[in-house]
Design a protein around this motif. Structure first.
Motif, PDB file in Angstrom:
ATOM      1  N   SER A 173       2.615   0.261 -11.964  1.00  0.00           N
ATOM      2  CA  SER A 173       2.427   2.259 -11.839  1.00  0.00           C
ATOM      3  C   SER A 173       3.815   2.307 -10.796  1.00  0.00           C
ATOM      4  N   GLY A 178       6.138   1.165  -9.667  1.00  0.00           N
ATOM      5  CA  GLY A 178       7.092   1.340  -9.347  1.00  0.00           C
ATOM      6  C   GLY A 178       8.184   0.047  -9.416  1.00  0.00           C
ATOM      7  N   THR A 215      -8.059  -4.357  -6.373  1.00  0.00           N
ATOM      8  CA  THR A 215      -6.969  -3.799  -5.522  1.00  0.00           C
ATOM      9  C   THR A 215      -6.540  -5.378  -5.143  1.00  0.00           C
ATOM     10  N   PHE A 244      -0.680  -3.765  -2.460  1.00  0.00           N
ATOM     11  CA  PHE A 244      -0.714  -2.426  -3.717  1.00  0.00           C
ATOM     12  C   PHE A 244      -1.929  -1.279  -2.886  1.00  0.00           C
ATOM     13  N   ASP A 245      -1.095   0.062  -2.252  1.00  0.00           N
ATOM     14  CA  ASP A 245      -1.475   0.701  -1.180  1.00  0.00           C
ATOM     15  C   ASP A 245      -1.342   2.188  -2.173  1.00  0.00           C
ATOM     16  N   LYS A 246      -1.437   1.957  -3.649  1.00  0.00           N
ATOM     17  CA  LYS A 246      -0.557   2.851  -4.409  1.00  0.00           C
ATOM     18  C   LYS A 246      -1.505   4.007  -4.443  1.00  0.00           C
ATOM     19  N   HIS A 247      -2.879   3.253  -5.275  1.00  0.00           N
ATOM     20  CA  HIS A 247      -3.955   3.757  -5.834  1.00  0.00           C
ATOM     21  C   HIS A 247      -4.917   2.564  -5.544  1.00  0.00           C
TER      22      HIS A 247
END
Length: 143
Positions: free
Chosen positions: A87, A89, A119, A123-126
């Motif tokens: 994603s 990164g 998830t 991992f906190d992007k989406h």
């Protein structure tokens, strides 16, 4: 691969589907998997004769049935789904692993399947989801 869509196809949706064709879907793309060569639109009515006819159903997609749907499973093979999240990164995150019923699984009743969240912690992007909905075709004579 089939996408069933009810409504009008906007130019944004058509562009998204074209991007999927260009970039590929799923894992093992570096090995040439997940790519397709053309996009074809057709009326979903062509599938109406198959959906509800038959005493048995074969899934054309990987399926993650709900607990109440497992009674309808007649024949199946399990497949482990896992992989990584890319994603934008620098850090890769490993998706949570799940086991699904492989394409070609046989049921004695219609099974919907479910969409589940995968998830990973940290991992906190989406949110990451797996579509475990079944795409069934009936066979084995009329009901």
């Amino acid at each position: 691969m089939y996408f069933l869509f009810d409504g009008s196809l906007t130019k944004e949706l058509k562009a998204s589907i074209s991007l999927l064709a260009d970039e590929g879907i799923g894992g093992m793309r570096s090995m040439g998997m997940g790519y397709f060569t053309h996009i074809e639109e057709s009326d979903e009515k062509q599938f109406d004769n198959f959906r509800d006819n038959g005493r048995y159903y074969v899934s054309l997609s990987a399926c993650y049935p709900g607990q109440e749907e497992t009674a309808g499973i007649m024949n199946y093979e399990l497949h482990k789904k896992n992989g990584y999240i890319f994603s934008g990164g620098r850090q890769l995150f490993r998706k949570r692993s799940i086991r699904v019923l492989k394409e070609g699984s046989i049921f004695n009743m219609p099974v919907s399947g479910q969409i589940i969240e995968l998830t990973p912690q940290g991992f906190d992007k989406h949110r990451i989801y797996f579509c475990g909905k079944s795409f069934l075709i009936g066979f084995g004579g009329g009901r």
